[in-house]
Scaffold this active site. Sequence first.
Site: not given
Ligand code: PLP
Length: 379
Positions: A70-71, A150, A178, A198-200, A236, A324
Amino acid sequence: MPIYLDHNATAPLRPQVLESMLPWLRGRWGNASSAHGPGREAKKAVELARAQVAGLLHCRPEEILFTGGGTEANNLALRGACLARRGQGDHIIVSAVEHHSVLRCAEDLAGQGFQLSRLPVDRDGLVRPESLGSALTGRTILASIMHANNEIGTIQPIPRLAEALRKRSILFHVDAVQSAGKVPVDVRRLGADLLSLSAHKMHGPQGVGALFVRQGVSLRPVLQGGSQESGLRPGTYNVAGIVGLGAAALLAGRGLAVEAAYLEAQRGRLEQGLRELEPRAVFLGAAAPRLPNTSAVCFPGRDNQALVANLDMRGIAVSTGAACGSSDREPSHVLKALGLDPALARSVIRFSLGGSTSVEEIAETLAALKAVLGEVPRR
Ligand code: PLP
């Protein structure tokens, strides 16, 4: 096993997702860009995953770019769009409650000569469409506003926000990290030009994500390298991760309505119990539309770090907010943007439930919290 109520930090891999990934970690190792059989097999798996992610977002597979999470998707959206549109303007807008991967990227762009506006939110964390309207200038090229927050789960009125932007052909990026997999995310209904996931966060693997790029929107690549993903995201292919993302998207989409109703019922049970334990508890964002799994609660006068640590000792995993920023004592930028009194902000716990959160686990959490409230006196 701990009781895990921190799904907004990361959600456990679904067993079916793991099963889908294992062949690509064992016997099937082709580079998806290679022209031979193993390469073509890997490419086929990547393209199936692309179609699965597109299915979740109701877009075309060609509009999905795979990223390393996601980042990275957020950075590619902001930097890629701003650099591609530099000749047309220099003003970007974000909300004050964005994830750091949007906020810090926007601040970095501001350091490179772009003008940055941060939109305020109300006490429930909502951006008002009028405040977006009045922030627009003739030089605005991009607005980035998250779908769901989040920390507190508030869902922004994205379609209404999109209206003002569409009229002026301003690009709209939506961070749906989210919300994707928890509530419906239809890129056309939302009116997004760019959208990250984001997958996780939806029971897929960590370190893989995707960016929806509406057909016709140009981006400048952030990384330089090979020609993967039309040169927009060289490197890759992470075949196993991408296959896992596709499987997670497919499963999340299929179970969406049932799981959302279940989560909402479980959260209702939790919040009812919390109210009984602490009648002064304040539920953040509760007056706004919220993610069904999220409850951010103030326990007035209590130290949230002590509450989280004592719950952890009893085998309950919750957090004070975003993972984070969990080592910071300073209230998060999100809680500050809500206008929360700093002392109240230091009493917030975020509970984020998952589809496997059981009635028994909610009852055990409430029992543990009752004991912990006795151990952590009011200041
Ligand atoms: N955007 C939001 C709203 C999030 O909550 C997060 C992760 O907590 C991210 C972006 C970042 O995603 P990733 O952990 O896959 O880098």
